[in-house]
Design an enzyme around this catalytic site. Structure first.
Site, PDB file in Angstrom:
ATOM      1  N   GLY A 122       2.232  -3.923  -0.709  1.00 30.93           N
ATOM      2  CA  GLY A 122       3.592  -3.405  -0.801  1.00 30.93           C
ATOM      3  C   GLY A 122       3.748  -2.256  -1.783  1.00 30.93           C
ATOM      4  CD  GLU A 157      -2.836  -9.749   2.302  1.00 30.10           C
ATOM      5  OE1 GLU A 157      -2.438  -9.009   3.195  1.00 30.10           O
ATOM      6  OE2 GLU A 157      -2.127 -10.578   1.734  1.00 30.10           O
ATOM      7  N   GLY A 202       1.962  -6.093   6.236  1.00 35.71           N
ATOM      8  CA  GLY A 202       3.287  -6.452   5.738  1.00 35.71           C
ATOM      9  C   GLY A 202       4.341  -5.448   6.192  1.00 35.71           C
ATOM     10  N   GLY A 203       4.630  -4.480   5.337  1.00 36.81           N
ATOM     11  CA  GLY A 203       5.704  -3.522   5.600  1.00 36.81           C
ATOM     12  C   GLY A 203       5.642  -2.881   6.975  1.00 36.81           C
ATOM     13  CG  HIS A 226       0.877 -13.523   0.881  1.00 36.80           C
ATOM     14  ND1 HIS A 226       1.452 -12.851  -0.170  1.00 36.80           N
ATOM     15  CD2 HIS A 226       0.673 -12.594   1.853  1.00 36.80           C
ATOM     16  CE1 HIS A 226       1.597 -11.570   0.152  1.00 36.80           C
ATOM     17  NE2 HIS A 226       1.133 -11.387   1.382  1.00 36.80           N
ATOM     18  CD  GLU A 228       4.449 -11.072  -1.246  1.00 36.15           C
ATOM     19  OE1 GLU A 228       4.968 -11.718  -0.312  1.00 36.15           O
ATOM     20  OE2 GLU A 228       4.174  -9.859  -1.152  1.00 36.15           O
ATOM     21  CB  SER A 286      -0.450  -0.178   1.353  1.00 41.17           C
ATOM     22  OG  SER A 286       0.421  -0.709   0.367  1.00 41.17           O
ATOM     23  CG  ASN A 323       3.316 -11.734   5.670  1.00 42.60           C
ATOM     24  OD1 ASN A 323       4.277 -12.444   5.959  1.00 42.60           O
ATOM     25  ND2 ASN A 323       2.831 -11.641   4.442  1.00 42.60           N
ATOM     26  CD1 TRP A 324       7.122  -9.384  10.967  1.00 44.74           C
ATOM     27  CD2 TRP A 324       8.787 -10.694  11.727  1.00 44.74           C
ATOM     28  NE1 TRP A 324       7.297  -9.103  12.306  1.00 44.74           N
ATOM     29  CE2 TRP A 324       8.309  -9.891  12.792  1.00 44.74           C
ATOM     30  CE3 TRP A 324       9.816 -11.593  11.965  1.00 44.74           C
ATOM     31  CZ2 TRP A 324       8.852  -9.974  14.077  1.00 44.74           C
ATOM     32  CZ3 TRP A 324      10.355 -11.670  13.244  1.00 44.74           C
ATOM     33  CH2 TRP A 324       9.882 -10.865  14.291  1.00 44.74           C
ATOM     34  CE  LYS A 325       4.691  -8.773   2.414  1.00 48.60           C
ATOM     35  NZ  LYS A 325       4.240  -8.322   1.129  1.00 48.60           N
TER      36      LYS A 325
HETATM   37  C1  PEP Z   1       1.041  -8.543   2.948  1.00 44.17           C
HETATM   38  O1  PEP Z   1       2.111  -8.916   2.523  1.00 44.17           O
HETATM   39  O2  PEP Z   1       0.221  -9.384   3.361  1.00 44.17           O
HETATM   40  C2  PEP Z   1       0.757  -7.108   2.979  1.00 44.17           C
HETATM   41  C3  PEP Z   1      -0.450  -6.714   3.236  1.00 44.17           C
HETATM   42  O3  PEP Z   1       1.832  -6.276   2.731  1.00 44.17           O
HETATM   43  P1  PEP Z   1       1.834  -4.665   2.852  1.00 44.17           P
HETATM   44  O4  PEP Z   1       1.152  -4.298   4.156  1.00 44.17           O
HETATM   45  O5  PEP Z   1       3.274  -4.287   2.856  1.00 44.17           O
HETATM   46  O6  PEP Z   1       1.090  -4.143   1.683  1.00 44.17           O
END
Ligand code: PEP
Length: 278
Positions: free
Chosen positions: A201, A195, A261-262, A123, A125, A240, A38-40
Site C-alpha cells: 500500500g 509481501e 491490494g489497491g 496478512h 495487517e 504495490s 485482496n479487497w481488504k
Molecule cells: C496486500 O494488501 O496484500 C497488498 C499487496 O496491497 P497493495 O497491492 O495495495 O500493496
C-alpha cells in the site's frame, strides 16, 4: 519419461495437487500462475457489483488462476456474482476454531459453505494490528486445510528488518512455523505470498531481483520439507503490484503470481495484471 513422471514419487493425494498446479510446456514443468485480489476492508453491495461485473466482462478466458478475497459480509453476494465465472472466491481471514463461543470470528467450514476456495492467513495487517503470532498463523493454515480451503500464507519483513539484514531470518522463520504444522501432503496444497511490509500500500515495490531472491529462499525452505512442495507450491509476490511492474516481476523464475491490494479495486488494473501473468 515426461518431466511430470520424472518429478518425484508422488502418492495419490500429492499427484492430485500437482495436476492442477503444474503444467508441462515445451518439455519443462511450469507452475500455473495465480493472481489473487485482496479487497481488504473495502466495498459495498453496489460497488462490488460494478467491480466484479467489470472484471468478468474484461477478463474472458485466461490461462491462469484468478481469485478475489472479499470481506466476510459480502461472501454470499460475491459467490452469486461469480457463479459460472472462472474466478475463485476467497476470504481474508479465518478462525483457528471450528465453532463455538468466539464472538466475531468466522470459521473455515462457514467459508467453505459460501464457496470459498482460498483464504488469506497471516496478512501483515493482521500480524501487526491483531498481534497474530507465527503460531496463530500456522493454526489458521491448518484450520483452513481441514475444511478443504487453500490458505494463502502471507510472510514478509518490515523495512527495519530489511535494513538490518534480517529479511531471510524473519521470512524463513514465518515460513517454517507454518511448514512445521503441516504434513507433506498438506504442504503441497498451500500458497505462499511474499509481501514485504514496506511495499504494501505504499507504492514502493521490491525490484524483481529483490523479490526473486526471497522467493528462491522460500522455495529452499519448502524443499527442505518436501521436494514435491518445492515444485508445486505457488509463491506469489504482493506489495504495490501494478500493471506497470507486473510483467517484470512475473517474469522471475520463482514468482508464480501476485496478491494484489489497491489495484484489485479497479477492474481495468486488476485485469491488466492478470493479462500480464498469462
Ligand atoms: C496486500 O494488501 O496484500 C497488498 C499487496 O496491497 P497493495 O497491492 O495495495 O500493496
Amino acid at each position: 519419461m515426461s518431466p511430470a513422471d520424472r518429478l518425484i514419487q508422488f502418492d495419490h493425494a500429492e499427484s492430485v495437487a500437482l495436476q492442477y498446479r503444474v503444467i508441462e510446456f515445451s518439455g519443462k514443468l511450469m507452475r500455473r500462475k495465480l493472481i489473487a485480489g485482496n479487497w481488504k476492508m473495502n466495498g459495498s453491495l453496489a460497488a462490488n457489483t460494478v467491480l466484479l461485473e467489470g472484471v468478468k466482462a474484461a477478463l474472458g478466458d485466461t490461462g491462469c488462476d484468478v481469485a478475489i478475497c472479499v470481506p466476510a459480509p459480502y461472501l454470499a453476494q460475491c459467490q452469486a456474482l461469480l457463479a459460472g465465472a472462472n474466478i475463485a472466491l476467497g476470504a481474508q481471514d479465518v478462525s483457528i476454531h471450528e465453532s463455538g463461543a468466539y464472538t466475531g470470528e468466522v470459521a473455515a467450514p462457514m467459508l467453505h459453505e459460501f464457496g470459498c476456495k482460498y483464504v488469506i492467513v497471516g496478512h501483515s495487517e493482521r500480524r501487526a494490528y491483531h498481534r497474530e503470532s507465527d503460531e496463530t498463523v500456522a493454526r489458521k493454515a491448518v484450520a483452513a486445510l481441514k475444511s478443504g480451503l487453500i490458505p494463502i500464507v502471507c510472510v514478509g519483513e518490515t523495512l527495519e528488518e530489511r535494513e538490518t539484514g534480517l529479511t531471510n531470518a524473519v521470512v524463513g522463520r514465518q515460513v517454517d512455523a507454518v511448514l512445521a504444522a503441516l504434513d507433506t501432503e498438506s504442504t503441497c496444497k498451500i500458497v505462499i505470498a511474499y509481501e514485504p511490509v514496506w511495499a504494501i500500500g505504499t507504492g514502493k515495490t521490491a525490484t524483481p531481483h529483490m523479490a526473486q531472491e526471497v522467493h528462491a529462499m522460500i522455495r529452499e525452505h519448502l524443499a527442505a520439507k518436501s521436494a514435491n512442495a518445492a515444485v508445486t507450491v505457488p509463491i506469489l509476490y504482493g506489495g504495490s503490484m501494478k500493471p506497470e511492474n507486473a510483467v517484470d516481476l512475473l517474469a522471475m523464475q520463482d514468482i508464480d503470481g501476485g496478491l494484489i491490494g489497491g489495484a484489485a479495486l479497479k477492474a481495468a488494473e486488476f485485469v491488466a495484471i492478470v493479462r500480464a501473468a498469462c
